[in-house]
Write an enzyme that holds these catalytic residues in place. Structure first.
Site, short mmCIF file in Angstrom:
data_model
loop_
_atom_site.label_atom_id
_atom_site.label_comp_id
_atom_site.label_asym_id
_atom_site.label_seq_id
_atom_site.Cartn_x
_atom_site.Cartn_y
_atom_site.Cartn_z
CB CYS A 136 -0.91 -0.06 1.17
SG CYS A 136 -2.36 0.90 1.01
CG HIS A 137 -0.28 4.85 1.44
ND1 HIS A 137 -1.48 4.26 1.78
CD2 HIS A 137 -0.21 5.87 0.62
CE1 HIS A 137 -2.16 4.92 1.17
NE2 HIS A 137 -1.57 5.94 0.30
CD GLU A 168 -3.22 8.14 -1.65
OE1 GLU A 168 -3.99 8.63 -0.94
OE2 GLU A 168 -2.11 7.83 -1.44
#
Length: 238
Positions: A136-137, A168
């Site tokens: 993910c991030h 996002e």
């Protein structure tokens, strides 16, 4: 025994427009932990400061349910017991690990690019032929992370994925990120010379393996990413 370090963001501040805090996105650490523990791996947790807090949104029923919720709510579960012993990254021996797994939450965008102790563990794991992975991030850890042997960005010339710009946008946080001068994962990939691989959609379960480098796109991909990490480790070991 195979040693795994799951990296966690130590950033736990208000981020979302509804006043909720970001931090560790719970299933992106919990589900990989369960996959690794099932293989008999020795799993530790560390953040840059030795502290963490959960992303408020990650604790809702949409993301935390079923077996994951049972494990999370059981204070005596191996996951909670391991997390209770979370370490400060600088207190660990960076050469100890066979697998480095960067869990996520938007908090990682704030601290991973500056998390020199976590980055050192990732770099040393890579240098000894171990698997480096992120969900993910989590690929924010690659921002400024160099290969110890070449001095070049560790992900340069490689294929990675991570949370999408479209995702996002849907979450309504692009403007917040721009205000805080935070790069998207796609922008980090481009900055570091990697090829960003887009999934079919922002919520698809999707992971990319490029040799010893394994990345996944979102919370829905936590299990498949962890399984790909195990496969990558086993192919290196055999």
């Amino acid at each position: 025994m195979v040693k795994v370090l799951i990296a966690i963001t130590s950033y736990h501040e208000v981020f979302y427009s509804d006043g909720k805090k970001t931090g560790l996105f719970v299933t992106e650490a919990l589900e990989p932990f369960l996959e690794f523990a099932q293989k008999g791996y020795d799993v530790e947790f560390a953040s840059e400061t030795g502290t963490f807090g959960y992303d408020d949104h990650s604790l809702g029923e949409d993301f935390l349910n079923g077996k994951a919720k049972e494990v999370f709510e059981n204070k005596e579960s191996p996951y909670n017991k391991a997390l209770d012993k979370i370490k400060k990254a600088a207190d660990l021996n960076p050469k100890d690990y066979d697998i480095f797994f960067a869990s996520a939450g938007h908090g990682t965008l704030f601290d991973y690019p500056k998390a020199k102790a976590l980055q050192k563990i990732a770099a040393e794991t890579w240098a000894k032929g171990g698997v480096v992975s992120a969900i993910c991030h989590g690929p924010a850890i690659f921002d400024g992370l160099n290969d110890l042997k070449t001095g070049e960005p560790l992900i340069k010339g490689k294929r990675i994925t991570g949370f999408t710009d479209k995702g996002e946008e849907i979450l309504g946080v692009l403007e917040i990120m721009e205000k805080d001068h935070l790069l998207t994962i796609k922008q980090i990939a481009e900055k570091e010379g990697a090829t960003y691989v887009e999934p079919d959609g922002p919520w698809a379960s999707f992971a990319v393996t490029d040799g010893k480098l394994v990345t996944g796109v979102n919370p829905q991909s936590a299990v498949i990413t962890a399984r790909n990490v195990i496969a990558a480790h086993e192919s290196v070991s055999n």
